[in-house]
Design a protein around this motif. Structure first.
Motif: not given
Lengths: 168, 253
Positions: B136-137, B36, B50, A168, B139-140, A142-145, B43-44, B143, A66-67, B46-47, B39-40, B132-133
């Protein structure tokens, strides 16, 4: 303005015909993803369909995330590639459903990712093989790169960190 | 409110919560505790921004009053924002950031699941993509709940404190409003009560494994994000987020 440049032209590209579709597909195979420049939009499964509509080509694109900031750049590149090949004002459509899936990445795309050092998405469970030394002794960091579509891993044998293209 | 207004209101709820969470996360750019995590979080964020764009674009289309998604995001005042109170709360320490994110991710995940088979095709399409995105969020953030909740005595203590502080904002996450009930009857989403039960189950199971105490159910209080009655934290966030758009309206580059 330099001498010899056209100010205006009555040439506005040829009208697309149904026979042009295979050519348009091969053009799309040459448009690379802006963030992973070794795989094409067709390899990634982003180009869903190319149609012929009212004398224009219509390309249907499905964004990966999406983003994803590459979405606009991809549209620009598709438009540019088609216009450079002489297809005037192609019509682009963003299609959200069905949502993009990493399963749509072609075999060729997977091989190209691997050659580039990115582990391709693995639909079956189990360890992710290292793209450098093929060892299965790897672990997620990490789950995110570096981009939305990748996770960060490291190989415990060759000690190299690597990107893994997420499922996904 | 007629049915179109209710749909728009729902789209704004989804979009605004994603937008505000994304904005909060982006405040951590350059300040996260490790590379790390940085970045995570980005990314979250940004998702979510979006996804917010997808919701707001559709809201703008249905509104059909000349405003686009950018105008809805950047030129709408605080009382017109429909996000959850929880997500506008400041980042605080990292325990607060983690707990806020986890409670929201769990709500978001079950909410999107409930929209997968919406009678509105566009809503279903946006939700399916977002789900789908968000998988992942969730799950992270789960954790991190486990790692810090069931970590050292000190990390446990801080996580419990953050949970106790933020819990009062969960009232609107676990209450079905009359409006949601109507949206359910109109086929827009699946049974909201089921979504809330699923939220509670997810939250309880993670908290138990994280050795954290589940606080008693949150009480109603006079503020409500989905009604536009926000805490004092949303105003400054929007002032910051909207400053450029308000200083240079309609700027293009």
């Amino acid at each position: 303005m330099h001498a010899g440049e056209l100010i205006a032209s009555d040439w506005c590209g040829h009208r697309a015909k149904a026979e042009d579709l295979p050519k348009a597909w091969s053009l799309m195979e040459q448009v690379m993803d802006p963030e992973v420049p070794v795989v094409s939009l067709v390899d990634l499964g982003i180009v869903r369909d190319i149609l012929f509509q009212d004398g224009r080509l219509k390309v249907v694109l499905t964004p990966t995330y999406s983003g994803c900031p590459a979405t606009e750049v991809i549209e620009q590149r598709v438009r540019q590639a088609l216009e450079c090949a002489g297809y005037a004002t192609p019509y682009l459509e963003q299609r959200l459903a069905p949502a993009w899936s990493s399963q749509w990445i072609t075999e060729q795309g997977r091989q190209r990712l691997l050659d580039y050092g990115i582990a391709p998405p693995q639909e079956k469970s189990g360890p992710v093989p290292c793209p450098q030394c093929a060892s299965l002794d790897t672990e997620p960091v990490s789950e995110f790169g570096s981009t939305a579509c990748k996770a960060l891993y490291r190989c415990l044998r060759c000690k190299e960190p690597f990107d893994y293209f997420k499922c996904i | 409110m007629n049915q179109t207004d209710e749909l728009i209101d729902y789209l704004l709820q989804m979009g605004d919560s994603a937008m505000i969470t994304g904005q909060r996360l982006c405040e951590l750019c350059g300040h996260a505790p490790s590379i790390e995590e940085e970045l995570a979080l980005m990314n979250v964020g940004l998702d979510l921004v979006g996804q917010a764009r997808n919701w707001l674009e559709y809201a703008a289309e249905r509104l059909n009053d000349g405003r686009d998604a950018d105008r809805l995001a950047f030129l709408r005042g605080e009382h017109l924002y429909r996000n959850l109170l929880l997500v506008e709360q400041p980042n605080g320490d990292y325990a607060q950031t983690c707990v806020r994110q986890f409670l929201y991710d769990a709500w978001h995940f079950h909410r999107l699941q409930g929209l997968q088979h919406s009678s509105d095709k566009m809503v279903a399409a946006i939700a399916n993509k977002a789900l789908k995105e968000v998988t992942y969020h969730l799950r992270r953030s789960s954790e991190w709940m486990l790692r810090l909740g069931d970590g050292t005595d000190y990390s446990h203590q801080r996580m419990q404190k953050a949970l106790d502080q933020l819990w009062r904002f969960t009232h609107e996450l676990c209450t079905v409003s009359e409006r949601e009930q109507r949206q359910y009857q109109a086929g827009l989403c699946s049974d909201p009560q089921q979504q809330l039960n699923a939220w509670r189950e997810t939250v309880e199971s993670v908290l138990v494994r994280a050795t954290l105490n589940l606080p008693p159910p949150a009480h109603y209080f006079y503020l409500s994000g989905i009604e536009g009655r926000h805490t004092e934290n949303l105003g400054p966030l929007l002032a910051n987020m909207q400053s450029l758009a308000r200083a240079y309206p309609d700027a293009r580059w």
